[in-house]
Design a protein around this motif. Sequence first.
Motif, PDB file in Angstrom:
ATOM      1  N   ASN A 249      47.238 -11.599  13.064  1.00  0.00           N
ATOM      2  CA  ASN A 249      47.064 -12.837  13.835  1.00  0.00           C
ATOM      3  C   ASN A 249      45.597 -13.140  14.116  1.00  0.00           C
ATOM      4  O   ASN A 249      45.256 -13.774  15.111  1.00  0.00           O
ATOM      5  CB  ASN A 249      47.861 -12.773  15.145  1.00  0.00           C
ATOM      6  CG  ASN A 249      47.343 -11.711  16.109  1.00  0.00           C
ATOM      7  OD1 ASN A 249      46.603 -10.798  15.711  1.00  0.00           O
ATOM      8  ND2 ASN A 249      47.725 -11.808  17.362  1.00  0.00           N
ATOM      9  N   TYR A 250      44.704 -12.704  13.218  1.00  0.00           N
ATOM     10  CA  TYR A 250      43.269 -12.988  13.349  1.00  0.00           C
ATOM     11  C   TYR A 250      42.942 -14.363  12.775  1.00  0.00           C
ATOM     12  O   TYR A 250      43.453 -14.746  11.715  1.00  0.00           O
ATOM     13  CB  TYR A 250      42.444 -11.949  12.605  1.00  0.00           C
ATOM     14  CG  TYR A 250      42.432 -10.575  13.225  1.00  0.00           C
ATOM     15  CD1 TYR A 250      41.431 -10.205  14.116  1.00  0.00           C
ATOM     16  CD2 TYR A 250      43.404  -9.639  12.904  1.00  0.00           C
ATOM     17  CE1 TYR A 250      41.402  -8.929  14.676  1.00  0.00           C
ATOM     18  CE2 TYR A 250      43.390  -8.367  13.459  1.00  0.00           C
ATOM     19  CZ  TYR A 250      42.385  -8.016  14.347  1.00  0.00           C
ATOM     20  OH  TYR A 250      42.367  -6.767  14.897  1.00  0.00           O
ATOM     21  N   VAL A 251      42.083 -15.100  13.472  1.00  0.00           N
ATOM     22  CA  VAL A 251      41.643 -16.418  13.027  1.00  0.00           C
ATOM     23  C   VAL A 251      40.128 -16.514  13.169  1.00  0.00           C
ATOM     24  O   VAL A 251      39.573 -16.175  14.224  1.00  0.00           O
ATOM     25  CB  VAL A 251      42.306 -17.546  13.854  1.00  0.00           C
ATOM     26  CG1 VAL A 251      41.760 -18.910  13.435  1.00  0.00           C
ATOM     27  CG2 VAL A 251      43.810 -17.519  13.701  1.00  0.00           C
TER      28      VAL A 251
ATOM     29  N   TRP B 219      39.208 -15.053  16.740  1.00  0.00           N
ATOM     30  CA  TRP B 219      40.234 -15.320  17.736  1.00  0.00           C
ATOM     31  C   TRP B 219      41.504 -14.576  17.359  1.00  0.00           C
ATOM     32  O   TRP B 219      41.651 -14.087  16.235  1.00  0.00           O
ATOM     33  CB  TRP B 219      40.536 -16.818  17.802  1.00  0.00           C
ATOM     34  CG  TRP B 219      39.360 -17.705  18.053  1.00  0.00           C
ATOM     35  CD1 TRP B 219      38.360 -18.025  17.173  1.00  0.00           C
ATOM     36  CD2 TRP B 219      39.054 -18.425  19.251  1.00  0.00           C
ATOM     37  NE1 TRP B 219      37.453 -18.885  17.736  1.00  0.00           N
ATOM     38  CE2 TRP B 219      37.853 -19.143  19.015  1.00  0.00           C
ATOM     39  CE3 TRP B 219      39.668 -18.543  20.491  1.00  0.00           C
ATOM     40  CZ2 TRP B 219      37.266 -19.961  19.982  1.00  0.00           C
ATOM     41  CZ3 TRP B 219      39.089 -19.364  21.455  1.00  0.00           C
ATOM     42  CH2 TRP B 219      37.903 -20.055  21.201  1.00  0.00           C
ATOM     43  N   ARG B 220      42.463 -14.499  18.300  1.00  0.00           N
ATOM     44  CA  ARG B 220      43.803 -13.990  18.006  1.00  0.00           C
ATOM     45  C   ARG B 220      44.824 -15.070  18.340  1.00  0.00           C
ATOM     46  O   ARG B 220      44.710 -15.753  19.374  1.00  0.00           O
ATOM     47  CB  ARG B 220      44.114 -12.725  18.829  1.00  0.00           C
ATOM     48  CG  ARG B 220      43.095 -11.605  18.704  1.00  0.00           C
ATOM     49  CD  ARG B 220      42.962 -11.050  17.302  1.00  0.00           C
ATOM     50  NE  ARG B 220      44.121 -10.291  16.850  1.00  0.00           N
ATOM     51  CZ  ARG B 220      44.242  -8.962  17.006  1.00  0.00           C
ATOM     52  NH1 ARG B 220      43.298  -8.263  17.616  1.00  0.00           N
ATOM     53  NH2 ARG B 220      45.311  -8.332  16.536  1.00  0.00           N
ATOM     54  N   ILE B 221      45.823 -15.221  17.474  1.00  0.00           N
ATOM     55  CA  ILE B 221      46.913 -16.150  17.772  1.00  0.00           C
ATOM     56  C   ILE B 221      47.829 -15.498  18.807  1.00  0.00           C
ATOM     57  O   ILE B 221      48.287 -14.374  18.616  1.00  0.00           O
ATOM     58  CB  ILE B 221      47.737 -16.480  16.519  1.00  0.00           C
ATOM     59  CG1 ILE B 221      46.846 -17.060  15.419  1.00  0.00           C
ATOM     60  CG2 ILE B 221      48.862 -17.467  16.869  1.00  0.00           C
ATOM     61  CD1 ILE B 221      47.574 -17.261  14.093  1.00  0.00           C
ATOM     62  N   VAL B 222      48.076 -16.183  19.904  1.00  0.00           N
ATOM     63  CA  VAL B 222      48.992 -15.699  20.936  1.00  0.00           C
ATOM     64  C   VAL B 222      50.402 -16.208  20.670  1.00  0.00           C
ATOM     65  O   VAL B 222      51.372 -15.459  20.733  1.00  0.00           O
ATOM     66  CB  VAL B 222      48.527 -16.145  22.332  1.00  0.00           C
ATOM     67  CG1 VAL B 222      49.510 -15.704  23.409  1.00  0.00           C
ATOM     68  CG2 VAL B 222      47.134 -15.593  22.616  1.00  0.00           C
TER      69      VAL B 222
ATOM     70  N   GLY C  91      45.403 -13.559   7.714  1.00  0.00           N
ATOM     71  CA  GLY C  91      45.503 -13.229   9.135  1.00  0.00           C
ATOM     72  C   GLY C  91      45.135 -11.810   9.496  1.00  0.00           C
ATOM     73  O   GLY C  91      45.218 -11.440  10.672  1.00  0.00           O
ATOM     74  N   THR C  92      44.720 -10.990   8.538  1.00  0.00           N
ATOM     75  CA  THR C  92      44.301  -9.625   8.842  1.00  0.00           C
ATOM     76  C   THR C  92      42.844  -9.618   9.292  1.00  0.00           C
ATOM     77  O   THR C  92      42.119 -10.603   9.122  1.00  0.00           O
ATOM     78  CB  THR C  92      44.463  -8.721   7.613  1.00  0.00           C
ATOM     79  OG1 THR C  92      43.647  -9.234   6.544  1.00  0.00           O
ATOM     80  CG2 THR C  92      45.914  -8.658   7.170  1.00  0.00           C
ATOM     81  N   SER C  93      42.410  -8.501   9.852  1.00  0.00           N
ATOM     82  CA  SER C  93      41.035  -8.430  10.342  1.00  0.00           C
ATOM     83  C   SER C  93      40.011  -8.531   9.213  1.00  0.00           C
ATOM     84  O   SER C  93      38.896  -9.016   9.415  1.00  0.00           O
ATOM     85  CB  SER C  93      40.827  -7.121  11.112  1.00  0.00           C
ATOM     86  OG  SER C  93      41.084  -6.003  10.285  1.00  0.00           O
TER      87      SER C  93
ATOM     88  N   TYR D 181      42.651 -15.706   8.940  1.00  0.00           N
ATOM     89  CA  TYR D 181      42.830 -17.129   8.686  1.00  0.00           C
ATOM     90  C   TYR D 181      41.514 -17.842   8.983  1.00  0.00           C
ATOM     91  O   TYR D 181      40.903 -17.619  10.039  1.00  0.00           O
ATOM     92  CB  TYR D 181      43.924 -17.703   9.577  1.00  0.00           C
ATOM     93  CG  TYR D 181      45.303 -17.155   9.332  1.00  0.00           C
ATOM     94  CD1 TYR D 181      45.937 -17.332   8.110  1.00  0.00           C
ATOM     95  CD2 TYR D 181      45.975 -16.462  10.325  1.00  0.00           C
ATOM     96  CE1 TYR D 181      47.212 -16.853   7.880  1.00  0.00           C
ATOM     97  CE2 TYR D 181      47.254 -15.961  10.108  1.00  0.00           C
ATOM     98  CZ  TYR D 181      47.855 -16.158   8.878  1.00  0.00           C
ATOM     99  OH  TYR D 181      49.115 -15.662   8.656  1.00  0.00           O
ATOM    100  N   ILE D 182      41.079 -18.691   8.068  1.00  0.00           N
ATOM    101  CA  ILE D 182      39.873 -19.479   8.276  1.00  0.00           C
ATOM    102  C   ILE D 182      40.285 -20.946   8.297  1.00  0.00           C
ATOM    103  O   ILE D 182      40.911 -21.443   7.357  1.00  0.00           O
ATOM    104  CB  ILE D 182      38.836 -19.221   7.169  1.00  0.00           C
ATOM    105  CG1 ILE D 182      38.361 -17.756   7.227  1.00  0.00           C
ATOM    106  CG2 ILE D 182      37.633 -20.168   7.331  1.00  0.00           C
ATOM    107  CD1 ILE D 182      37.400 -17.393   6.122  1.00  0.00           C
TER     108      ILE D 182
END
Length: 279
Positions: free
Chosen positions: A14-16, A23-26, A270-272, A276-277
């Motif tokens: 959930n990395y953006v 950021w992280r998607i909550v 979405g990985t570190s 996601y860009i």
Amino acid sequence: DGESYYFRGAVENNYVKFADMLWRIVRINGDGSIRLVLSKAINSQNFYNYYELDDSVSQHEKVGFTRGNTINCTRAHPCEVTYDSSNNSFNNNKFVGINSTIKDDLENWYKENLKNENEKIAQGYFCNDTSYSSGRDDGSINGFYYGSYGRLWNTKPIPILKCPNPTKQDGSLRDYGGIYKTKIGLLNTDEINMAGLSGFKLNNSVNATSSNYLYLFGVQWWSMTPAYSSANAYIFMNDYGDFYLSYTNSGALIRPTINLKPDVQVTGDGTSTNPYIVN
């Protein structure tokens, strides 16, 4: 607005990367917008700076994201904070409330860091839950607890995503806190609990807590949720993996929270290493 889907636990996808920050998607909100929290904490600050308030301001009001609102911030009529990109400014022009210290800090940070990405950021709902839970809501010295305290400060928490109206014990509405619609805010404790963290330690295990994607080692940061009428708000204490009560003039860090519009286009997985860009 519809069904919400949220990330919980030891999440690794959930990395953006957005505005040159991680950021992280909550969660995905009911309207399809995407709630992000900054992966790190910034700015040690008070929720309210007591020295900015005169003696006429009650202890209760110091937990509000704003106070002295000219309309009540309810589900039917959330207090909307508008952002003017032409002059890079925020305005409470529809309810004329007085800002908390932390609201000013978040908006100043937005103006410095996100103004060029404003078109991708949605007007999102943020919950500063000042509903009544228990105690004497009559100005007595004993005070009272707000709604989230009653839901979450027990061994079997019951989090909700529908923010309650800022209702007093007698059913009337408060002129501080409630439901806001704006570009930037903070996570509330219901969202943090749904992500897997609690007012009570889970399994009494630090290791279980430290694997949670919201965990920041050695850092304490503000949520948007008040706990008690005597100028207390929640701090989330990551050292222990549970919620902790603190006066609103105490120092803690800030984790800005925003909502991306549903139609943003991204690359990555979405990985570190390949977040996601946002294009």
